[in-house]
Scaffold this motif. Structure first.
Motif, PDB file in Angstrom:
ATOM      1  N   ASP A   1     -21.594 -43.632   3.596  1.00 36.77           N
ATOM      2  CA  ASP A   1     -21.550 -42.722   2.446  1.00 36.77           C
ATOM      3  C   ASP A   1     -20.515 -43.188   1.436  1.00 36.77           C
ATOM      4  OD1 ASP A   1     -23.551 -41.034   3.331  1.00 36.77           O
ATOM      5  OD2 ASP A   1     -22.160 -39.782   4.494  1.00 36.77           O
ATOM      6  N   ASP A   2     -19.460 -43.842   1.939  1.00 35.51           N
ATOM      7  CA  ASP A   2     -18.430 -44.434   1.093  1.00 35.51           C
ATOM      8  C   ASP A   2     -18.314 -45.916   1.436  1.00 35.51           C
ATOM      9  OD1 ASP A   2     -17.823 -41.939  -0.072  1.00 35.51           O
ATOM     10  OD2 ASP A   2     -16.524 -41.430   1.643  1.00 35.51           O
TER      11      ASP A   2
ATOM     12  N   CYS B   1     -26.692 -41.803   6.712  1.00 37.24           N
ATOM     13  CA  CYS B   1     -26.035 -41.709   5.401  1.00 37.24           C
ATOM     14  C   CYS B   1     -26.875 -40.831   4.486  1.00 37.24           C
ATOM     15  CB  CYS B   1     -25.847 -43.089   4.793  1.00 37.24           C
ATOM     16  SG  CYS B   1     -24.894 -44.233   5.834  1.00 37.24           S
TER      17      CYS B   1
ATOM     18  N   THR C   1     -25.829 -40.133   1.024  1.00 33.75           N
ATOM     19  CA  THR C   1     -25.724 -40.543  -0.377  1.00 33.75           C
ATOM     20  C   THR C   1     -25.260 -41.990  -0.445  1.00 33.75           C
ATOM     21  OG1 THR C   1     -23.431 -39.769  -0.508  1.00 33.75           O
ATOM     22  CG2 THR C   1     -25.173 -38.205  -1.152  1.00 33.75           C
ATOM     23  N   PHE C   2     -25.433 -42.537  -1.612  1.00 32.96           N
ATOM     24  CA  PHE C   2     -24.909 -43.874  -1.898  1.00 32.96           C
ATOM     25  C   PHE C   2     -24.296 -43.845  -3.283  1.00 32.96           C
ATOM     26  CE2 PHE C   2     -25.643 -48.080  -3.910  1.00 32.96           C
ATOM     27  CZ  PHE C   2     -24.714 -48.794  -3.175  1.00 32.96           C
ATOM     28  N   ASN C   3     -23.015 -44.140  -3.357  1.00 31.57           N
ATOM     29  CA  ASN C   3     -22.281 -44.111  -4.612  1.00 31.57           C
ATOM     30  C   ASN C   3     -21.979 -45.550  -5.010  1.00 31.57           C
ATOM     31  OD1 ASN C   3     -20.624 -43.637  -6.795  1.00 31.57           O
ATOM     32  ND2 ASN C   3     -19.508 -41.957  -5.824  1.00 31.57           N
TER      33      ASN C   3
ATOM     34  N   GLU D   1     -20.949 -46.598  -7.916  1.00 33.65           N
ATOM     35  CA  GLU D   1     -19.710 -46.675  -8.684  1.00 33.65           C
ATOM     36  C   GLU D   1     -18.499 -46.737  -7.763  1.00 33.65           C
ATOM     37  OE1 GLU D   1     -17.397 -44.257 -12.280  1.00 33.65           O
ATOM     38  OE2 GLU D   1     -19.307 -43.557 -11.493  1.00 33.65           O
ATOM     39  N   ASP D   2     -18.553 -46.017  -6.635  1.00 31.29           N
ATOM     40  CA  ASP D   2     -17.457 -46.073  -5.674  1.00 31.29           C
ATOM     41  C   ASP D   2     -17.331 -47.467  -5.072  1.00 31.29           C
ATOM     42  OD1 ASP D   2     -15.425 -44.788  -3.854  1.00 31.29           O
ATOM     43  OD2 ASP D   2     -16.908 -45.399  -2.362  1.00 31.29           O
TER      44      ASP D   2
ATOM     45  N   SER E   1     -15.828 -49.719  -7.686  1.00 29.88           N
ATOM     46  CA  SER E   1     -14.416 -49.371  -7.916  1.00 29.88           C
ATOM     47  C   SER E   1     -13.521 -49.946  -6.818  1.00 29.88           C
ATOM     48  CB  SER E   1     -14.256 -47.854  -7.988  1.00 29.88           C
ATOM     49  OG  SER E   1     -14.991 -47.317  -9.065  1.00 29.88           O
TER      50      SER E   1
ATOM     51  N   LEU F   1     -31.150 -45.116  -8.469  1.00 24.97           N
ATOM     52  CA  LEU F   1     -29.697 -45.067  -8.408  1.00 24.97           C
ATOM     53  C   LEU F   1     -29.134 -44.312  -9.602  1.00 24.97           C
ATOM     54  CD1 LEU F   1     -28.925 -48.752  -7.359  1.00 24.97           C
ATOM     55  CD2 LEU F   1     -29.011 -46.738  -5.888  1.00 24.97           C
ATOM     56  N   GLN F   2     -28.124 -43.505  -9.331  1.00 25.15           N
ATOM     57  CA  GLN F   2     -27.396 -42.803 -10.388  1.00 25.15           C
ATOM     58  C   GLN F   2     -26.080 -43.539 -10.585  1.00 25.15           C
ATOM     59  OE1 GLN F   2     -28.818 -40.389 -12.097  1.00 25.15           O
ATOM     60  NE2 GLN F   2     -30.618 -40.328 -10.742  1.00 25.15           N
ATOM     61  N   PHE F   3     -25.926 -44.106 -11.762  1.00 21.16           N
ATOM     62  CA  PHE F   3     -24.765 -44.965 -11.974  1.00 21.16           C
ATOM     63  C   PHE F   3     -24.270 -44.813 -13.405  1.00 21.16           C
ATOM     64  CE2 PHE F   3     -23.096 -49.303 -13.035  1.00 21.16           C
ATOM     65  CZ  PHE F   3     -21.962 -49.214 -12.249  1.00 21.16           C
TER      66      PHE F   3
END
Length: 368
Positions: free
Chosen positions: A191-192, A218, A220-222, A224-225, A228, A264-266
């Protein structure tokens, strides 16, 4: 017997004869021809016969009393050949009917699908040098990686995580043999994103923690994380002149991803966006999907794959998609194509992996 006195014209002709008239001296023969007036001409455009075109008997036995008609006929016969030879040497075109009827290449019909060259924003600006790489391998540990769908070399079914671990090890060891200055880091994605192993030039150090991983559920998938975390761990080179000065190193992220949770949300931050636009940062993706088996989700995995492709605004990154229902060798082939240096490889649309022109590019063949 009365001998005729030479006229003024004959005296002038013989006064300009500076070279002896011998059979072994072709130039002297040419001067003698000029003195007879049969071939000599004050017009420079009239072609002269070549040195080797002299007829038999022309030498000491040839005098100015020989009939001018035979000499004129010889000159008319040799003149077109000499003119063609002179035009070929000078570079002037020789008008021939065949050349006029020959079709011009520009008149050929254009191809149906002409290749579109990359625009200015897709041009590689950095020098094509073999500088060291800092490769960050990001491995997805979602439950899709544990599906027993891939067909291994012996025909049995295996999961994507097992194949991915093996091909990562082969990739790291091969890159290390190519250049021992390359460094590798490992990031696991649940998830992270978790930075698991720092940069090292020893493949054994990275592989020691590679086979202790397991998949998780899992939600979610971030993205942007993930970017970063990478941005906090690296420092990209800053060169005064990008086009001429080679960088001390480049950073490449290799993401092995296998999720089907929609597009994907980015929305990247300024720091992440600056990293993506850097000429020394590359974001390669190998996307594992099961679109060949689940036809209803075909649009879903294509949207995800398109989202990864849209991240590359420079056009210098590589993206591959592999079906989990196919042979595992396809995954190895994609990893082999990623062995090339990001500054020296061509655009992905220009890359060709066939040894011969007639080879079928769809044929699966191990290259690692």
């Amino acid at each position: 017997m009365e001998t005729p006195q030479p006229g003024p014209a004959d005296g002038e002709e013989r006064s300009v004869e500076l070279r002896p008239r011998t059979r072994s001296n072709p130039e002297g023969a040419e001067d003698r021809r000029s003195s007879t007036g049969s071939l000599g001409n004050s017009n420079p455009s009239t072609p002269q016969p070549a040195v080797g075109s002299r007829v038999e008997g022309e030498g000491e036995a040839s005098t100015s009393d020989s009939p001018p008609s035979s000499t004129t006929t010889t000159a008319q016969t040799v003149a077109p050949i000499v003119a063609a030879t002179v035009n070929a040497i000078v570079g002037l075109p020789t008008p021939t009917p065949v050349a006029k009827d020959r079709p011009k290449p520009s008149q050929a019909p254009p191809p149906l699908t002409p290749p579109i060259p990359p625009t200015a924003e897709f041009q590689l600006r950095a020098p094509r040098v073999n500088c060291p790489e800092k490769v960050i391998i990001c491995l997805d540990l979602s439950e899709e990686m544990s599906s027993q769908k891939l067909e291994s070399f012996n025909g049995s079914k295996t999961n994507a995580l097992n194949i991915s671990q093996k091909m990562i090890e082969m990739f790291v060891r091969t890159k290390h043999k190519i250049d021992k200055r390359h460094e590798f880091a490992l990031v696991v994605v649940n998830d992270d994103a978790l930075w698991l192993s720092g940069f090292t030039s020893d493949p054994r150090e990275l592989c020691s923690c590679l086979y202790d991983l397991d998949t998780n559920v899992c939600e979610t998938f971030n993205l942007e994380d993930l970017l970063s975390v990478i941005r906090q761990k690296i420092d990209l080179p800053l060169m005064d002149n990008i086009q001429t000065i080679p960088p001390p190193f480049v950073v490449r992220t290799l993401l092995i991803y296998s999720r089907h949770a929609g597009q994907l949300q980015f929305s990247p931050s300024d720091a992440v966006n600056s990293m993506l636009l850097s000429p020394y940062f590359f974001f390669d993706v190998v996307y594992l999907h099961n679109g060949a088996e689940e036809q209803g989700d075909e649009a879903s995995w294509r949207d995800i794959y398109t989202s990864f492709c849209n991240l590359d605004s420079k056009g210098t990154c590589y993206h591959f998609e592999v079906s989990l229902c196919g042979p595992a060798i396809e995954l190895h082939n994609c990893m082999a194509k990623l062995l090339s240096h990001p500054l020296q490889r061509p655009f992905q649309s220009h890359a060709s992996y066939s040894l011969l022109e007639g080879d079928d590019p769809q044929e699966v063949e191990a290259t690692v």
